[in-house]
Design a protein around this motif. Structure first.
Motif, PDB file in Angstrom:
ATOM      1  N   ARG A  48     -31.407  16.501  32.085  1.00 26.81           N
ATOM      2  CA  ARG A  48     -30.248  16.365  31.206  1.00 26.81           C
ATOM      3  C   ARG A  48     -29.101  17.155  31.839  1.00 26.81           C
ATOM      4  NH1 ARG A  48     -29.209  14.808  26.108  1.00 26.81           N
ATOM      5  NH2 ARG A  48     -31.419  14.635  25.572  1.00 26.81           N
ATOM      6  N   TRP A  49     -28.036  16.453  32.185  1.00 25.98           N
ATOM      7  CA  TRP A  49     -26.871  17.084  32.774  1.00 25.98           C
ATOM      8  C   TRP A  49     -26.025  17.699  31.668  1.00 25.98           C
ATOM      9  CZ3 TRP A  49     -27.441  17.383  37.827  1.00 25.98           C
ATOM     10  CH2 TRP A  49     -28.248  16.427  38.456  1.00 25.98           C
ATOM     11  N   VAL A  50     -25.616  18.919  31.866  1.00 19.14           N
ATOM     12  CA  VAL A  50     -24.812  19.643  30.876  1.00 19.14           C
ATOM     13  C   VAL A  50     -23.460  19.927  31.510  1.00 19.14           C
ATOM     14  CG1 VAL A  50     -24.653  21.678  29.403  1.00 19.14           C
ATOM     15  CG2 VAL A  50     -26.908  20.693  29.918  1.00 19.14           C
ATOM     16  N   TRP A  51     -22.397  19.469  30.871  1.00 20.86           N
ATOM     17  CA  TRP A  51     -21.050  19.715  31.405  1.00 20.86           C
ATOM     18  C   TRP A  51     -20.065  19.915  30.282  1.00 20.86           C
ATOM     19  CZ3 TRP A  51     -22.319  14.684  34.265  1.00 20.86           C
ATOM     20  CH2 TRP A  51     -22.326  13.591  33.402  1.00 20.86           C
ATOM     21  N   ASP A  52     -18.899  20.453  30.644  1.00 22.15           N
ATOM     22  CA  ASP A  52     -17.922  20.790  29.608  1.00 22.15           C
ATOM     23  C   ASP A  52     -17.432  19.562  28.854  1.00 22.15           C
ATOM     24  OD1 ASP A  52     -16.163  19.737  31.591  1.00 22.15           O
ATOM     25  OD2 ASP A  52     -15.758  21.749  32.341  1.00 22.15           O
ATOM     26  N   THR A  72     -25.440  16.502  28.012  1.00 20.62           N
ATOM     27  CA  THR A  72     -24.933  17.238  26.856  1.00 20.62           C
ATOM     28  C   THR A  72     -23.462  17.464  27.094  1.00 20.62           C
ATOM     29  OG1 THR A  72     -27.005  18.373  26.294  1.00 20.62           O
ATOM     30  CG2 THR A  72     -24.959  19.427  25.613  1.00 20.62           C
ATOM     31  N   ASP A  73     -22.640  16.887  26.238  1.00 17.55           N
ATOM     32  CA  ASP A  73     -21.193  17.045  26.310  1.00 17.55           C
ATOM     33  C   ASP A  73     -20.836  18.260  25.452  1.00 17.55           C
ATOM     34  OD1 ASP A  73     -18.389  16.812  25.503  1.00 17.55           O
ATOM     35  OD2 ASP A  73     -18.431  14.826  26.443  1.00 17.55           O
ATOM     36  N   LEU A  74     -20.562  19.389  26.101  1.00 21.58           N
ATOM     37  CA  LEU A  74     -20.354  20.637  25.368  1.00 21.58           C
ATOM     38  C   LEU A  74     -19.135  20.583  24.461  1.00 21.58           C
ATOM     39  CD1 LEU A  74     -21.204  23.180  28.212  1.00 21.58           C
ATOM     40  CD2 LEU A  74     -22.615  22.622  26.212  1.00 21.58           C
ATOM     41  N   ARG A  75     -18.106  19.841  24.858  1.00 23.77           N
ATOM     42  CA  ARG A  75     -16.917  19.741  24.003  1.00 23.77           C
ATOM     43  C   ARG A  75     -17.262  19.047  22.697  1.00 23.77           C
ATOM     44  NH1 ARG A  75     -13.436  15.817  22.782  1.00 23.77           N
ATOM     45  NH2 ARG A  75     -14.379  14.384  24.294  1.00 23.77           N
ATOM     46  N   LEU A  76     -17.972  17.922  22.789  1.00 22.85           N
ATOM     47  CA  LEU A  76     -18.322  17.183  21.582  1.00 22.85           C
ATOM     48  C   LEU A  76     -19.346  17.933  20.733  1.00 22.85           C
ATOM     49  CD1 LEU A  76     -18.547  13.538  22.968  1.00 22.85           C
ATOM     50  CD2 LEU A  76     -16.826  14.440  21.401  1.00 22.85           C
ATOM     51  N   THR A  77     -20.361  18.507  21.375  1.00 22.51           N
ATOM     52  CA  THR A  77     -21.389  19.205  20.599  1.00 22.51           C
ATOM     53  C   THR A  77     -20.820  20.467  19.960  1.00 22.51           C
ATOM     54  OG1 THR A  77     -22.176  20.265  22.641  1.00 22.51           O
ATOM     55  CG2 THR A  77     -23.300  18.281  21.939  1.00 22.51           C
ATOM     56  N   LEU A 148     -28.331  14.142  16.209  1.00 22.24           N
ATOM     57  CA  LEU A 148     -26.890  13.898  16.189  1.00 22.24           C
ATOM     58  C   LEU A 148     -26.239  14.280  17.513  1.00 22.24           C
ATOM     59  CD1 LEU A 148     -24.193  13.226  14.907  1.00 22.24           C
ATOM     60  CD2 LEU A 148     -24.225  15.462  13.768  1.00 22.24           C
ATOM     61  N   LEU A 149     -26.587  15.445  18.045  1.00 16.29           N
ATOM     62  CA  LEU A 149     -25.957  15.901  19.280  1.00 16.29           C
ATOM     63  C   LEU A 149     -26.352  15.016  20.459  1.00 16.29           C
ATOM     64  CD1 LEU A 149     -26.229  19.780  18.954  1.00 16.29           C
ATOM     65  CD2 LEU A 149     -24.390  18.250  18.228  1.00 16.29           C
ATOM     66  N   ALA A 150     -27.605  14.596  20.502  1.00 22.03           N
ATOM     67  CA  ALA A 150     -28.032  13.706  21.581  1.00 22.03           C
ATOM     68  C   ALA A 150     -27.298  12.369  21.499  1.00 22.03           C
ATOM     69  CB  ALA A 150     -29.541  13.487  21.522  1.00 22.03           C
ATOM     70  N   ALA A 151     -27.157  11.836  20.284  1.00 28.27           N
ATOM     71  CA  ALA A 151     -26.467  10.556  20.118  1.00 28.27           C
ATOM     72  C   ALA A 151     -24.986  10.693  20.450  1.00 28.27           C
ATOM     73  CB  ALA A 151     -26.644  10.047  18.688  1.00 28.27           C
ATOM     74  N   GLU A 152     -24.381  11.808  20.061  1.00 29.02           N
ATOM     75  CA  GLU A 152     -22.963  12.021  20.341  1.00 29.02           C
ATOM     76  C   GLU A 152     -22.705  12.061  21.846  1.00 29.02           C
ATOM     77  OE1 GLU A 152     -19.211  13.450  18.171  1.00 29.02           O
ATOM     78  OE2 GLU A 152     -20.799  11.986  17.910  1.00 29.02           O
ATOM     79  N   SER A 153     -23.537  12.775  22.567  1.00 26.89           N
ATOM     80  CA  SER A 153     -23.368  12.865  24.021  1.00 26.89           C
ATOM     81  C   SER A 153     -23.664  11.535  24.698  1.00 26.89           C
ATOM     82  CB  SER A 153     -24.263  13.967  24.588  1.00 26.89           C
ATOM     83  OG  SER A 153     -23.830  15.243  24.155  1.00 26.89           O
TER      84      SER A 153
END
Length: 551
Positions: A48-52, A72-77, A148-153
């Motif tokens: 899972r790539w994690v970026w801003d 994981t989109d840190l801005r959205l999460t 929710l966070l997985a779906a958002e990203s």
């Protein structure tokens, strides 16, 4: 699953391997131009790539032919966690929190991999990722938030892929449609011939030779002078009038809107190389619905949809779910009677068949009133009958409305929180016995409370509907990838998404399989959100050459 946080460092990138708690266990540094190869080599594994922010990283990878399965989109999460009532905010808050709160997506690809003076570069994605993991570990209803966070990203990945691939668009067809509706393309500063003809007719009928109907003030004065004392110039107001100039005026307004929103300037600006490429913005609305930037992607009118034509040998698979929000309301409230009505392809007809209301129009008006706060007129008349037949569903939205009126927060099924109400009324406790405030009379405060109650009533349903749609989209995106081979644009791929509708561009020989996968993904989304509760989400699915041919 391995988590790899990507961090910009000037012209290079640090890839930091992290454990599930967000702690760094290893670091690799590489030149920015080698990032695509690095991601491509790791992508077949479970990573899972994690970026801003996805809009800053993924477009460049897609241009290099690299598709990412998970991120994981840190801005959205961050935005979700900051408003979720399930989260202890003290675990998420840091000196950098205002920067993450303010971070915005980007909607243009820079010539370089990373734009200069990007506010994201002043933030620490590793620290933010660690804070988010700690806050999640301690959160109530963590499993819901995780989903929710997985779906958002995943939605952010899908949005970037839709922009990258683009919606096939025939400029020649669009030109022909505009010419048929408006006349030949005019010179700069002139109206098209059809609008000029309508303008002459309007001026004669209203007896104002120099009238500019594009000016609301001028038009309102002309209408008043003609003995039509209307309060505004909106089309729905004008439709009620009986005057020989009104039909031409309404047609002028309709065509003028088309010219401004999707005319020749739109075509020149937004269609390149046979593709319409707007920027979709997941989570762009407070309820979690998507927004878009550029080209009015979420409001493409039916008049120009014939220009959306699949490539030679390809087809569009267009699917939308009937009455998404009432079905979601049945599922989240656990109302078995409403779920029974939802087994019908038309939920409103199901309500009629169950004897809840006399006709389909009553069912629709009543349910819209329940979800949007219509307590007067026909919708108000239907509410008592709906409340008796569907007590759990109607009780849920009524409870959300009362919470909003008290200035309280509400949340969706998976934990997206509503924004706090603003204004003096929200800062004062609700006390029906208190004297009226001289600065804010009680009737004004009560009006604000009722208005916010209508918002929170709909927030819980519309927001949960957005969660269902995100899960549908996320699952469908991966199902489509498994159908073909090559890059994203060479396989069946999503090209459009609007709340409860998707458009997939697919090689013609895979169209039937794509249609099946669209249906399977919808059923899976229902199970993810509502488990074994028996609520159906039937789809209207069309396989077409042009978007305009769909259902």
């Amino acid at each position: 699953m391995n988590r790899v946080v990507l961090v910009r460092r000037g012209a290079s990138v640090e890839a930091r391997e992290c454990g599930d708690d967000g702690r760094v266990v290893g670091t690799a540094r590489l030149p920015a131009e080698e990032l695509a190869g690095f991601v491509r080599a790791r992508e077949p594994g479970r990573v899972r790539w994690v970026w801003d922010d996805t809009t800053r990283w993924y477009p460049g990878l897609l241009d290099a032919g690299v598709r990412v399965e998970r991120c994981t989109d840190l801005r959205l999460t961050h935005a979700v966690l900051r408003r979720s009532p399930f989260v202890d905010q003290s675990l998420l808050t840091d000196d950098e929190t205002p920067g993450w709160d303010a971070l915005q997506p980007v909607s243009a690809t820079e010539a370089a991999l990373f734009p200069l003076d990007d506010p994201a570069d002043r933030l620490d994605p590793v620290g933010e990722h660690r804070r988010q993991r700690v806050a999640l570990a301690a959160a109530e209803e963590r499993s819901r938030l995780d989903l929710l966070l997985a779906a958002e990203s995943s939605g952010a990945l899908a949005a970037a892929e839709m922009t990258h691939a683009g919606l096939p668009w025939r400029a020649d067809v669009h030109e022909r449609l505009l010419t048929e509706l408006l006349g030949p393309r005019p010179t700069a500063g002139r109206r098209p011939a059809v609008l000029e003809g309508l303008l002459a007719e309007i001026r004669r009928a209203l007896r104002v030779p120099e009238l500019n109907p594009d000016s609301p003030g001028e038009l309102l004065r002309a209408l008043h002078a003609a003995g039509l004392p209307v309060p505004d110039t909106r089309s729905w107001t004008l439709e009620r009038l009986d005057h020989p100039g009104i039909p031409a005026l309404l047609e002028y307004k309709r065509l003028s809107r088309l010219l401004q929103a999707n005319g020749w300037n739109w075509l020149d600006t937004w269609v390149r190389d046979g593709r319409f490429r707007p920027w979709f913005l997941p989570g762009g609305v407070v309820t979690g619905r998507w927004a878009s930037s550029g080209g009015g992607a979420l409001s493409v009118p039916v008049q120009v949809r014939p220009a959306a034509v699949a490539d030679q040998g390809w087809r569009f698979v267009v699917a939308d779910v009937a009455q998404l929000e009432p079905r979601v309301l049945a599922g989240m409230s656990g109302d078995t009677a409403m779920a029974e009505a939802a087994r019908s392809a038309d939920l409103y007809e199901g309500m009629v068949a169950a004897g809840a209301v006399a006709g389909r129009a009553d069912a629709k008006v009543g349910m819209l009133g329940a979800m949007y706060g219509g307590t007067r007129g026909e919708s108000g008349r239907m509410m008592p009958r709906l409340a008796r037949r569907y007590p759990r569903a109607i009780g849920l939205v009524e409870e959300a409305a009362r919470a909003g009126e008290r200035g309280e927060l509400v949340h969706t099924l998976l934990g997206r929180g509503s924004p706090p109400p603003a204004g003096e009324w929200a800062a004062r406790p609700v006390d029906l016995g208190e004297p009226a405030d001289e600065e804010l009379p009680r009737e004004v405060r009560d009006r604000h409370r009722r208005s916010w109650g209508r918002f929170t009533r709909n927030f819980v349903v519309q927001g949960t509907g957005a969660e269902w749609a995100l899960c549908w989209l996320a699952d469908l995106r991966n199902r489509l990838w498994r159908l073909g081979s090559g890059t994203v644009a060479e396989r069946p791929h999503l090209v459009f998404f609007l709340h409860d509708e998707v458009v997939v561009h697919t090689p013609g020989h895979l169209a039937a399989e794509v249609a099946d996968e669209v249906r399977h993904a919808a059923a899976a989304a229902g199970r993810l959100l509502f488990g074994s509760f028996p609520v159906d989400f039937p789809l209207d699915v069309s396989v077409v050459r042009s978007w305009a041919e769909a259902g």
